[in-house]
Design a protein around this motif. Structure first.
Motif, PDB file in Angstrom:
ATOM      1  N   LYS A  18      -1.263  -7.116 -10.764  1.00 29.27           N
ATOM      2  CA  LYS A  18      -0.945  -5.842 -10.113  1.00 29.27           C
ATOM      3  C   LYS A  18      -2.212  -5.077  -9.742  1.00 29.27           C
ATOM      4  O   LYS A  18      -2.319  -4.524  -8.640  1.00 29.27           O
ATOM      5  CB  LYS A  18      -0.060  -4.991 -11.047  1.00 29.27           C
ATOM      6  N   ARG A  19      -3.170  -5.059 -10.631  1.00 28.16           N
ATOM      7  CA  ARG A  19      -4.407  -4.317 -10.381  1.00 28.16           C
ATOM      8  C   ARG A  19      -5.159  -4.893  -9.186  1.00 28.16           C
ATOM      9  O   ARG A  19      -5.662  -4.163  -8.341  1.00 28.16           O
ATOM     10  CB  ARG A  19      -5.289  -4.321 -11.624  1.00 28.16           C
ATOM     11  N   SER A  49      -5.594   8.054  -5.948  1.00 27.38           N
ATOM     12  CA  SER A  49      -5.942   6.959  -6.861  1.00 27.38           C
ATOM     13  C   SER A  49      -7.118   7.320  -7.750  1.00 27.38           C
ATOM     14  O   SER A  49      -7.126   6.999  -8.942  1.00 27.38           O
ATOM     15  CB  SER A  49      -6.260   5.696  -6.055  1.00 27.38           C
ATOM     16  N   PHE A  96      -3.393  -3.935  -6.089  1.00 34.01           N
ATOM     17  CA  PHE A  96      -3.668  -2.526  -5.817  1.00 34.01           C
ATOM     18  C   PHE A  96      -5.056  -2.345  -5.196  1.00 34.01           C
ATOM     19  O   PHE A  96      -5.220  -1.643  -4.195  1.00 34.01           O
ATOM     20  CB  PHE A  96      -3.564  -1.702  -7.107  1.00 34.01           C
ATOM     21  N   TYR A 135      -0.043   4.296  -8.924  1.00 32.65           N
ATOM     22  CA  TYR A 135      -0.259   2.986  -9.546  1.00 32.65           C
ATOM     23  C   TYR A 135       0.655   2.791 -10.755  1.00 32.65           C
ATOM     24  O   TYR A 135       1.382   1.811 -10.841  1.00 32.65           O
ATOM     25  CB  TYR A 135      -1.728   2.835  -9.955  1.00 32.65           C
ATOM     26  N   PHE A 178       2.352   1.909  -3.477  1.00 29.91           N
ATOM     27  CA  PHE A 178       1.370   2.534  -4.374  1.00 29.91           C
ATOM     28  C   PHE A 178       1.083   3.973  -3.936  1.00 29.91           C
ATOM     29  O   PHE A 178       0.946   4.863  -4.771  1.00 29.91           O
ATOM     30  CB  PHE A 178       0.061   1.740  -4.379  1.00 29.91           C
ATOM     31  N   ARG A 217       0.842  -1.203   0.000  1.00 31.65           N
ATOM     32  CA  ARG A 217       0.000   0.000   0.000  1.00 31.65           C
ATOM     33  C   ARG A 217       0.877   1.254   0.000  1.00 31.65           C
ATOM     34  O   ARG A 217       0.649   2.187  -0.766  1.00 31.65           O
ATOM     35  CB  ARG A 217      -0.912   0.001   1.224  1.00 31.65           C
TER      36      ARG A 217
END
Length: 188
Positions: free
Chosen positions: A40-41, A98, A44, A14, A9, A6
């Motif tokens: 990865k998504r 984000s 995230f 991202y 990111f 976390r």
């Protein structure tokens, strides 16, 4: 480990976070990382959900544990001025960052941001209603409307902090917002 992901990111965003960054901060190899979290998504999104759950827990406690609701609401506005170090407010809000970075391209991130802000608004609105019951805010004020204004003001302060605005100016701005949005009505 999820907190380290976390933070990666949060600090880099991202798009600028590579698989190598994620392997480094998680201590996992590529195969283990994908086996545990998917792509990865998905990693995230899991880190973002963890962040918002933790944030709502902090918000709930801060609003509920204050002896007076009005004090909790004022503290909410002042919170962005409390830690303006590079690891504090200067990084901004992971959710807002984000949504700004991915909201137009990723409807799931935008939906999560919307739901999160609605939950935050409801929590703050409950605190506004408590301040009304305690006689510190006028009963004619719409709790949800004021909650949205407070959340927008607080997030604005977070953004101003990210621009490098000095702490004294941020604090003065927070106090000015509190005086306008949360005037003392206890003597009325």
């Amino acid at each position: 480990m999820l907190n380290a992901v976390r933070d990666q990111f949060w600090g880099a965003g991202y798009a600028a976070t590579s698989l190598e960054d994620l392997m480094r901060v998680s201590g996992l190899g590529k195969g283990s990382l994908y086996a545990a979290f998917g792509d990865k998504r998905q990693l995230f999104l899991r880190a973002l959900r963890s962040y918002t759950e933790e944030s709502h827990g902090h918000l709930r406690r801060a609003l509920d544990e204050a002896p007076r609701a009005l004090d909790a609401l004022r503290a909410l506005l002042k919170a962005p001025t409390d830690d303006v170090s590079d690891t504090g407010t200067r990084r901004g809000c992971l959710l807002a960052n984000s949504a700004y970075e991915l909201g137009n391209a990723d409807p799931e991130v935008l939906d999560h941001a919307h739901r999160t802000y609605e939950t935050s608004t409801a929590l703050i609105g409950d605190c506004v209603a408590r301040a009304q019951r305690e006689g510190d805010l006028p009963t004619g004020v719409d709790p949800i409307g004021l909650a949205r204004a407070l959340l927008a003001a607080q997030q604005g302060l977070v953004f101003m902090s990210r621009t490098g605005l000095d702490t004294a100016t941020l604090d003065l701005t927070a106090r000015s917002l509190a005086a306008r949005l949360l005037p003392d009505h206890s003597g009325d």
